[in-house]
Design a protein around this motif. Structure first.
Motif, short mmCIF file in Angstrom:
data_model
loop_
_atom_site.label_atom_id
_atom_site.label_comp_id
_atom_site.label_asym_id
_atom_site.label_seq_id
_atom_site.Cartn_x
_atom_site.Cartn_y
_atom_site.Cartn_z
N ALA A 51 57.27 15.27 45.40
CA ALA A 51 55.59 15.16 45.11
C ALA A 51 55.27 14.97 43.50
O ALA A 51 54.79 13.91 43.12
CB ALA A 51 54.90 16.33 45.43
N ALA A 52 55.99 15.69 42.56
CA ALA A 52 55.81 15.68 41.26
C ALA A 52 56.31 14.25 40.68
O ALA A 52 55.82 13.45 39.94
CB ALA A 52 56.27 16.89 40.31
N ALA A 53 57.56 13.81 41.38
CA ALA A 53 58.14 12.63 40.89
C ALA A 53 57.31 11.42 41.17
O ALA A 53 57.14 10.47 40.48
CB ALA A 53 59.59 12.57 41.47
N TRP A 54 56.82 11.46 42.46
CA TRP A 54 56.11 10.23 43.01
C TRP A 54 54.80 10.16 42.30
O TRP A 54 54.07 9.13 42.17
CB TRP A 54 55.79 10.22 44.72
N ALA A 55 54.27 11.29 41.72
CA ALA A 55 52.99 11.11 40.82
C ALA A 55 52.95 10.34 39.92
O ALA A 55 52.06 9.59 39.40
CB ALA A 55 52.72 12.78 40.55
N ILE A 56 54.18 10.35 39.15
CA ILE A 56 54.37 9.48 37.98
C ILE A 56 55.11 8.18 38.46
O ILE A 56 54.85 7.09 37.73
CB ILE A 56 55.12 10.33 37.08
N LEU A 165 48.32 12.95 34.26
CA LEU A 165 49.56 13.07 35.00
C LEU A 165 49.35 14.38 35.91
O LEU A 165 49.88 14.27 37.10
CB LEU A 165 50.70 13.61 34.14
N LEU A 166 48.75 15.53 35.50
CA LEU A 166 48.50 16.71 36.20
C LEU A 166 47.69 16.47 37.48
O LEU A 166 47.67 17.12 38.53
CB LEU A 166 48.00 17.79 35.58
N SER A 167 46.62 15.67 37.18
CA SER A 167 45.76 15.23 38.26
C SER A 167 46.43 14.38 39.40
O SER A 167 46.11 14.58 40.45
CB SER A 167 44.50 14.41 37.77
N PHE A 168 47.28 13.84 39.08
CA PHE A 168 48.39 12.80 40.06
C PHE A 168 49.12 13.84 40.88
O PHE A 168 49.24 13.82 42.02
CB PHE A 168 49.09 11.76 39.29
N ILE A 169 49.60 14.64 40.03
CA ILE A 169 50.53 15.63 40.51
C ILE A 169 49.72 16.53 41.64
O ILE A 169 50.30 16.87 42.82
CB ILE A 169 51.15 16.74 39.51
N HIS A 170 48.57 16.92 41.32
CA HIS A 170 47.83 18.02 41.98
C HIS A 170 47.26 17.21 43.37
O HIS A 170 47.32 17.74 44.36
CB HIS A 170 46.40 18.50 41.33
N ALA A 171 47.14 15.78 43.14
CA ALA A 171 46.71 15.19 44.27
C ALA A 171 48.07 15.10 45.27
O ALA A 171 47.68 15.19 46.83
CB ALA A 171 46.35 13.70 43.91
N GLU A 172 49.11 14.91 44.79
CA GLU A 172 50.34 14.89 45.64
C GLU A 172 50.49 16.30 46.15
O GLU A 172 50.84 16.38 47.50
CB GLU A 172 51.60 14.28 44.94
N PHE A 173 50.34 17.22 45.66
CA PHE A 173 50.48 18.73 45.98
C PHE A 173 49.58 18.78 47.05
O PHE A 173 49.89 19.52 48.25
CB PHE A 173 50.17 19.52 45.08
N ALA A 174 48.29 18.38 47.12
CA ALA A 174 47.36 18.85 48.14
C ALA A 174 47.84 17.93 49.44
O ALA A 174 47.70 18.54 50.36
CB ALA A 174 46.15 18.12 47.73
N ARG A 175 48.30 16.73 49.08
CA ARG A 175 49.05 16.20 50.55
C ARG A 175 50.10 16.78 51.21
O ARG A 175 50.34 16.80 52.33
CB ARG A 175 49.26 14.80 50.14
N ALA A 176 50.88 17.71 50.18
CA ALA A 176 52.03 18.28 50.58
C ALA A 176 51.75 19.65 51.16
O ALA A 176 52.68 20.33 51.47
CB ALA A 176 53.15 18.17 49.66
#
Length: 481
Positions: A51-56, A165-176
């Motif tokens: 999730a963190a990797a795909w965020a960036i 970056l963290l907003s993108f990571i958190h969006a992916e975390f929410a999906r996961a």
């Protein structure tokens, strides 16, 4: 006491506790999230990594991060930051893929040792303005892979990029279905006080950036990994393929406007090929400065004894324009080439420049070239790495045995190779340990292993006590008993 002084004191007395309270709350949330995460198993850990990797890496988000980084910091260029964000993260995923980092990770029946991976806890990630997207992502992914939570302390210039970056990571975390509190950052404006407080409260500090930040990390009282100063030199031997060397040097030196600590700062060229190498560098856009042009550039790049921030991370044409070098600017240079003869504070071009300005030295032979590089590292950059362009593999062994460096990069574009590349075996990283030479406690590329504790179970095995002659027989034969 003046009103202004009183106001400053009152402001300080209220701001510092407020910052401490903010850090307290952030670390408390990180610790709570990490405890649950550490029990979730390898599959959940690997989901967080992905999730963190795909965020960036997701192309639209990658571009937004690169654009924001250049807009906020004024350093580097968008296209290269896009490539850096993607390749560094993809390479890190390759290094981590399939690696077990939860529970029992090794058993050795011969020794009776079982190894259990254990998280370090809450990681404080100190990151620089030169790579405000790629470096935080790299540290976050490594930390998550080992079951940790992360709080990022970005540079003031890079805090907007980090927040995106963290907003993108958190969006992916929410999906996961992962908690956002696993990855947090200090609130703006990031200060030395809040960064220091984060370091104090965390379980591990990983610091990349200025030597002031690294020193603060090593002296904060919390276990820390920090990196040394860059000032990479490369040797061009008489046996080198000059056109190939020049092509690799210009790729490395101009990538992201030389914001990487791994880009070459000096070339030490053997006399036998000095002039042909100048021609090869000119063929790839390098422009050799005259003595007068060098003096004008030096006056602009170093003010009050320090490298000017507004000159770092800029393109060669832009630097020439700022320095009033009309002849050079008209040539649209890729690099500015500066001949030099000395090393040290009186010769500032011998140090790190974080710009596409490349210092040139001549050496009578390979022995003299090694001595010149050693003198450069006595001044700045000990422990980092050295580049070598040669057809003689024995020279790399000589450099590895004689110079204070953790890496010898042979016939490669240095800034890509040092931090791991798809055509060499070094692990992908944006933080290079420089060993004791550079004031560091490790000489590896900072990677997953630095974010992990290991518990070892020792079980009894069949006793085998060696005879003393097995261990001392050679000594006795040489000097007597």
């Amino acid at each position: 006491m003046s009103v202004q002084i009183l106001q400053r004191q009152q402001s300080h007395s209220t701001d510092v506790p407020a910052q401490e309270d903010q850090v307290d709350a952030i670390v408390a949330r990180a610790r709570q999230a990490q405890r649950a995460f550490a029990r979730a198993g390898q599959a959940t850990v690997d989901t967080a990594v992905a999730a963190a990797a795909w965020a960036i890496m997701e192309p639209a988000r990658n571009r937004r991060l690169a654009e924001r980084a250049v807009a906020d910091t004024g350093l580097g260029n968008v296209d290269d930051k896009i490539r850096k964000n993607h390749r560094k993260t993809l390479g890190l995923l390759r290094d981590l893929h399939g690696r077990k980092t939860v529970g029992v990770i090794a058993r050795d029946p011969a020794t009776g040792i079982t190894e259990i991976a254990r998280p370090v806890g809450v990681v404080a990630a100190i990151t620089p303005s030169t790579n405000p997207g790629a470096t935080p992502a790299n540290k976050i992914i490594n930390a998550l892979k080992c079951g940790n939570s992360v709080v990022v302390a970005p540079s003031p210039k890079g805090q907007g990029t980090c927040a995106l970056l963290l907003s993108f990571i958190h969006a992916e975390f929410a999906r996961a279905g992962l908690p956002a509190d696993l990855v947090q950052m200090l609130p703006a404006p990031v200060s030395k006080a809040s960064t220091a407080e984060l370091m104090r409260q965390a379980d591990l500090v990983v610091a990349t950036g200025s030597q002031a930040n690294v020193h603060m990390a090593y002296t904060c009282g919390t276990p820390a990994f920090g990196v040394g100063a860059g000032n990479v030199a490369a040797i061009v031997d008489g046996s080198a393929a000059l056109a190939d060397a020049a092509a690799k040097i210009v790729r490395s030196k101009t990538f992201d406007n030389a914001t990487s600590c791994s880009s070459e700062n000096s070339l030490v060229i053997l006399d036998a090929v000095y002039q042909p190498m100048l021609e090869a560098l000119a063929a790839v856009g390098g422009v050799l400065l005259t003595a007068e042009e060098k003096a004008r550039l030096q006056a602009l790049m170093w003010r009050h004894g320090k490298l000017a921030g507004d000159m770092t991370g800029q393109s060669a044409p832009r630097i020439a324009e700022l320095a009033g070098l009309a002849r050079v600017r008209a040539l649209q240079p890729t690099m500015l080439l500066v001949p030099e003869t000395g090393v040290g504070v009186d010769y500032p071009f011998s140090g790190e420049k974080l710009s596409p300005v490349l210092t040139l030295y001549r050496a009578a032979d390979f022995t003299a070239a090694v001595a010149r590089v050693a003198s450069l590292y006595d001044y700045m950059g000990a422990g980092h790495s050295v580049g070598l362009h040669t057809a003689d593999p024995r020279q790399a062994l000589q450099l590895g045995q004689e110079l204070p460096v953790a890496r010898v990069i042979v016939n490669q574009a240095h800034c890509f190779a040092t931090g791991g590349n798809f055509d060499n075996g070094l692990p992908f990283s944006l933080s290079m340990g420089c060993g004791t030479w550079g004031g560091n406690n490790f000489s590896d590329n900072l990677g997953w292993r630095q974010y992990l504790n290991i518990t070892r179970i020792a079980e009894p095995i069949a006793e085998r006590v060696p005879d003393e002659r097995e261990l001392l027989g050679d000594y006795f034969a040489r000097v007597g008993q």
